[in-house]
Scaffold this active site. Sequence first.
Site, PDB file in Angstrom:
ATOM      1  N   LYS A  50     -69.504  16.093  -2.031  1.00  0.00           N
ATOM      2  CA  LYS A  50     -68.228  15.609  -2.550  1.00  0.00           C
ATOM      3  C   LYS A  50     -68.286  14.091  -2.736  1.00  0.00           C
ATOM      4  O   LYS A  50     -68.904  13.387  -1.929  1.00  0.00           O
ATOM      5  CB  LYS A  50     -67.135  15.997  -1.549  1.00  0.00           C
ATOM      6  CG  LYS A  50     -65.714  15.618  -1.896  1.00  0.00           C
ATOM      7  CD  LYS A  50     -64.802  16.104  -0.782  1.00  0.00           C
ATOM      8  CE  LYS A  50     -63.326  15.858  -1.091  1.00  0.00           C
ATOM      9  NZ  LYS A  50     -62.451  16.422  -0.017  1.00  0.00           N
ATOM     10  N   SER A  79     -59.060  19.239  -1.752  1.00  0.00           N
ATOM     11  CA  SER A  79     -59.628  18.281  -2.685  1.00  0.00           C
ATOM     12  C   SER A  79     -61.140  18.386  -2.844  1.00  0.00           C
ATOM     13  O   SER A  79     -61.736  17.656  -3.635  1.00  0.00           O
ATOM     14  CB  SER A  79     -59.272  16.851  -2.236  1.00  0.00           C
ATOM     15  OG  SER A  79     -59.879  16.584  -0.963  1.00  0.00           O
ATOM     16  N   SER A 112     -58.658  21.038   2.664  1.00  0.00           N
ATOM     17  CA  SER A 112     -59.438  20.863   1.442  1.00  0.00           C
ATOM     18  C   SER A 112     -60.826  21.462   1.449  1.00  0.00           C
ATOM     19  O   SER A 112     -61.534  21.395   0.453  1.00  0.00           O
ATOM     20  CB  SER A 112     -59.518  19.375   1.087  1.00  0.00           C
ATOM     21  OG  SER A 112     -58.265  18.938   0.594  1.00  0.00           O
TER      22      SER A 112
END
Length: 389
Positions: A32, A109, A133
Amino acid sequence: MEFAADAFLPGPRAFLPGAPGGPLAGLSFAAKDLFDVAGHRTGGGNPDWAATHPVPQAHAWAVERLLAAGANLAGKTITCEISLGILGFNPFHGTPPNPAAPGCLPGGSSSGSASAVAAGLCDLALGTDSGGSVRVPASLCGLYGLRPSLGRVSLEGVCRQAPSFDTVGWFARDAKTFGRAAEVLLGETLPQATASRVLAAEDAFALADAAVAEALAPAVSRLGALFGGATTISLAEPGELEIWGTQRNIVQRAEAWATFKDWIDAVNPRFGYSVARNLAVASMITAEQIELACVVRRRAVERARVLLEDGAILCMPTTPFTAPPVGLPLAELDRLAGRIGVLTSFAGLAGLPQLSLPLGMVAGKPVGLSIIGWRGSDARLAAIAQALQ
């Protein structure tokens, strides 16, 4: 809201080979875009974050750990802006596709990381989970995904959001691969799959769509069969799960504002509307509100201790619904995010590990069953996942 071409950041990929001969040799992973990769900007899902922070000179701990174990870094993935999002969209880089539910949101996210694994573009992916997330995209994309115990996996080299909620988690398509990564990131061999009791939170299941609860019922039965049956309980008093959700939101938003306010003041960065609005609301949270929310948090921690400290496992739906379609109006997205937050807040408030298992399907779309243990039971949850597969 537009879909990105794929889960990875636009432009050249950050590819790095893993060390030869390690326990993860032959596997690939993504990170990420909150994780530092030496020589590559950490963008945080926001162009002004990328432009106002130096290029890191060292890898994040988790990135270095996977590389040292032999896994190859396949690239960095799209994230919601500065990790402030639960449904997975990004107005600057585009919304990663959901390969398990085409035309639907991936959850966030850590949306790009989940999307990359679900699409088979890599075997593993690193994400972060503060309010859900990792857990949410794992559920919506049909993956294994863990929010570890608070502090269990190092956040060194990771863009933080809310210190008393932030965790480093990861995704995999199958329990065996997930377990291999768990041994590396947790630094321990997986134990036997054990549980003193299996508890099914009926009030949490009641908050899910009826079709979701029905789809997950066989998985609860399978889990119970491993450990002498499942006992139905109420996780909280009537209406208390919703209170935990609102009060968790207050504490997490207040911490996020404290994290980002100096940068916002200095840079006046661009944000998508929903992130800007939520930060503006966070800036107005009072000390009295935080104090009350912390009282509620202590109640959640004590409830967790009573239920789980003896080695029990709690199960509940990870999300109350399957992946929603892209293109919904903001008011509907807010409503869906609120429903998710009611289910994700218990583990977040209490600092517990929660593993989402891809064990349900509704109308062709996946939905996850979560198993939650007391603090430090992360490896045992991974072992239980392998026993169930």
